[in-house]
Enzyme design. Structure first.
Site, PDB file in Angstrom:
ATOM      1  N   GLY A  53       9.618  -5.622  63.192  1.00  0.00           N
ATOM      2  CA  GLY A  53      10.225  -5.466  64.509  1.00  0.00           C
ATOM      3  C   GLY A  53      11.295  -4.408  64.430  1.00  0.00           C
ATOM      4  N   ARG A  54      12.542  -4.830  64.444  1.00  0.00           N
ATOM      5  CA  ARG A  54      13.693  -3.921  64.387  1.00  0.00           C
ATOM      6  C   ARG A  54      13.620  -2.860  65.485  1.00  0.00           C
ATOM      7  NH1 ARG A  54      15.310  -3.304  58.052  1.00  0.00           N
ATOM      8  NH2 ARG A  54      14.524  -5.330  57.437  1.00  0.00           N
ATOM      9  N   HIS A  55      13.390  -3.333  66.698  1.00  0.00           N
ATOM     10  CA  HIS A  55      13.344  -2.425  67.829  1.00  0.00           C
ATOM     11  C   HIS A  55      13.531  -3.203  69.131  1.00  0.00           C
ATOM     12  CE1 HIS A  55       9.082  -3.735  67.529  1.00  0.00           C
ATOM     13  NE2 HIS A  55       9.125  -3.683  68.854  1.00  0.00           N
ATOM     14  N   ALA A  56      13.683  -2.454  70.204  1.00  0.00           N
ATOM     15  CA  ALA A  56      13.696  -2.979  71.566  1.00  0.00           C
ATOM     16  C   ALA A  56      12.768  -2.086  72.380  1.00  0.00           C
ATOM     17  CB  ALA A  56      15.115  -2.948  72.135  1.00  0.00           C
ATOM     18  N   HIS A 102      14.778  -7.095  68.667  1.00  0.00           N
ATOM     19  CA  HIS A 102      14.164  -8.260  68.037  1.00  0.00           C
ATOM     20  C   HIS A 102      13.621  -7.924  66.650  1.00  0.00           C
ATOM     21  CE1 HIS A 102      11.106  -6.289  70.529  1.00  0.00           C
ATOM     22  NE2 HIS A 102      10.182  -6.761  69.709  1.00  0.00           N
TER      23      HIS A 102
END
Length: 140
Positions: A53-56, A102
């Site tokens: 994830g590590r993004h929006a 997230h």
């Protein structure tokens, strides 16, 4: 920007009995899906030490389901509210709105099903956490 609900769990119907098994259903024109699904993808065989994830997203809404195994999802909304969700029941999904950072960490046996409101577009992703904070943090 449109208002979206905060990240929250969604219960899908659990139809069946132990002797024959279960089915859960989500339909675009009925609850519990909060949007029309335009894209479906799944992840699997992810090593437990990996955080994904590590993004929006700017516009995409998602519902994440652990159809097998366990997934720990951490969300952070623009107002700085951080929540931790443990997905391990295949009839429970997590709604992730746009503009929510997230991350996911999986048990090795986890299979994550993701239902998305939009087709893939790289420019919809915010992959840098500092850029996320600068863009979406409340202004004084």
């Amino acid at each position: 920007m449109a208002d979206y609900p905060a990240p929250h769990l969604i219960d899908f119907p659990k139809l069946g009995v132990p002797g024959i098994g279960y089915i859960s259903v989500g339909e675009n024109d009925k609850d519990p899906l909060p949007f029309s699904v335009q894209r479906v993808f799944w992840t699997y065989y992810t090593p437990e030490s990996i955080v994904r994830g590590r993004h929006a997203h700017h516009r995409t809404e998602q519902v994440l389901v652990a159809v097998a195994g366990r997934i720990i999802v951490t969300t952070e909304t623009a107002d700085g509210n951080i929540q931790l969700f443990r997905l391990e029941d295949p009839n429970v999904g997590l709604y992730v709105p746009p503009c929510a950072w997230h991350t996911m960490q999986y048990s090795h046996t986890a299979v994550q099903l993701a239902l998305a409101s939009r087709t893939y577009a790289e420019d919809d992703y915010i992959r840098d956490y500092q850029a996320f904070r600068q863009q979406w943090a409340p202004k004084p």
